[in-house]
Enzyme design. Structure first.
Site, PDB file in Angstrom:
ATOM      1  N   HIS B  22     -31.495 -57.603 -15.645  1.00  0.00           N
ATOM      2  CA  HIS B  22     -31.661 -56.522 -14.675  1.00  0.00           C
ATOM      3  C   HIS B  22     -30.703 -55.370 -14.981  1.00  0.00           C
ATOM      4  O   HIS B  22     -29.499 -55.587 -15.089  1.00  0.00           O
ATOM      5  CB  HIS B  22     -31.400 -57.081 -13.269  1.00  0.00           C
ATOM      6  CG  HIS B  22     -31.605 -56.075 -12.188  1.00  0.00           C
ATOM      7  ND1 HIS B  22     -31.110 -56.246 -10.921  1.00  0.00           N
ATOM      8  CD2 HIS B  22     -32.269 -54.887 -12.185  1.00  0.00           C
ATOM      9  CE1 HIS B  22     -31.444 -55.209 -10.177  1.00  0.00           C
ATOM     10  NE2 HIS B  22     -32.151 -54.380 -10.918  1.00  0.00           N
ATOM     11  N   ASP B  64     -37.071 -51.145 -13.024  1.00  0.00           N
ATOM     12  CA  ASP B  64     -35.980 -51.336 -12.060  1.00  0.00           C
ATOM     13  C   ASP B  64     -36.236 -50.524 -10.785  1.00  0.00           C
ATOM     14  O   ASP B  64     -36.379 -49.301 -10.845  1.00  0.00           O
ATOM     15  CB  ASP B  64     -34.660 -50.892 -12.707  1.00  0.00           C
ATOM     16  CG  ASP B  64     -33.456 -51.370 -11.932  1.00  0.00           C
ATOM     17  OD1 ASP B  64     -33.634 -51.994 -10.863  1.00  0.00           O
ATOM     18  OD2 ASP B  64     -32.326 -51.135 -12.396  1.00  0.00           O
ATOM     19  N   TYR B 113     -29.203 -38.777 -25.578  1.00  0.00           N
ATOM     20  CA  TYR B 113     -28.616 -39.540 -26.692  1.00  0.00           C
ATOM     21  C   TYR B 113     -27.509 -40.469 -26.181  1.00  0.00           C
ATOM     22  O   TYR B 113     -27.389 -41.619 -26.606  1.00  0.00           O
ATOM     23  CB  TYR B 113     -28.021 -38.597 -27.749  1.00  0.00           C
ATOM     24  CG  TYR B 113     -29.032 -37.809 -28.552  1.00  0.00           C
ATOM     25  CD1 TYR B 113     -30.274 -38.337 -28.897  1.00  0.00           C
ATOM     26  CD2 TYR B 113     -28.734 -36.520 -29.001  1.00  0.00           C
ATOM     27  CE1 TYR B 113     -31.190 -37.610 -29.641  1.00  0.00           C
ATOM     28  CE2 TYR B 113     -29.648 -35.786 -29.752  1.00  0.00           C
ATOM     29  CZ  TYR B 113     -30.871 -36.335 -30.067  1.00  0.00           C
ATOM     30  OH  TYR B 113     -31.778 -35.611 -30.803  1.00  0.00           O
TER      31      TYR B 113
END
Lengths: 144, 144
Positions: B22, B64, B113
């Site tokens: 998770h 999520d 990034y």
């Protein structure tokens, strides 16, 4: 965890199942099985019995229709025709879960060990019932 | 091959998806993305575009629901509000495939990034469309 996949399929076991090709074999072994001696890749499923492992694996892995017996168990020593309760349970799971019908074939104990040594991997379960071992040959998934 | 699983899910990618927990994140990256610089685990999907990879991953991986934006893409440099065609396609795939609804959020290029460097793994696809990158946060599978 992943959607729709049994939790018994650990990261490494999933990787092995996907990496196996047509004719590769996987051993589902009980807690007494000499897995380390087989020399194959070994995945340990703590707390999972052999029947749960078989059911989980058959949800994803096709059985080989190019061989006579894509599912083999170990014959009872001295009683080759006897069918241990767990082998009857393996057969029931195959009947209910496998992608194609297959009759389990019994293999003499030492011949079973030799076959296991050729397998792609051994899944050692927490199974304590004797003769709780089965070898499966992987089949193909046809194009849609 | 495995029953019912998209072939784009290679052995190592399947392993990563199952190993992630998770809140762990996965980057689906285009062919120009600096994947090796991210330092994360890298899986290369030769011949698979980013949209096919997204669709395959969402068949297994829950998003999520504990974060505002479990799916983030890279903003167009100098035009943060512009929505590249491939990002619109990502959104459509999420709408159709994900286990729960999620609106894609754009992230400034260098911030993207930085997020990618924290991800559990980067899946580098053969995608040649610019801005074909998306970060997904893994959610939970609830008990039955």
């Amino acid at each position: 965890m992943l959607i729709g996949l049994p939790n018994a399929l650990t990261p490494d076991l999933l990787r092995h199942l996907r990496a196996m090709g047509h004719g590769d074999e996987i051993v589902i072994a009980d807690a007494n099985f000499p897995a380390e001696s087989c020399g194959a890749r070994i995945e340990r499923l703590a707390g999972i019995d052999a029947t749960a492992a078989l059911k989980a694996i058959l949800t994803l892995m096709p059985l080989d229709s190019y061989v006579d017996a894509p599912a083999r168990t170990m014959q009872v020593v001295g009683e080759p025709d006897s069918v241990p309760e767990i082998v009857a349970e393996f057969q029931k799971i195959i009947d209910e879960t496998a992608d194609k019908p297959a009759r389990i074939r019994g293999v003499e104990r030492h011949a079973f060990y030799k076959e296991a040594q050729q397998a792609y991997c051994v899944v050692q379960t927490a199974e304590t019932r004797l003769y709780g071992n089965i070898i499966l040959s992987k089949g193909v998934v046809a194009p849609d």
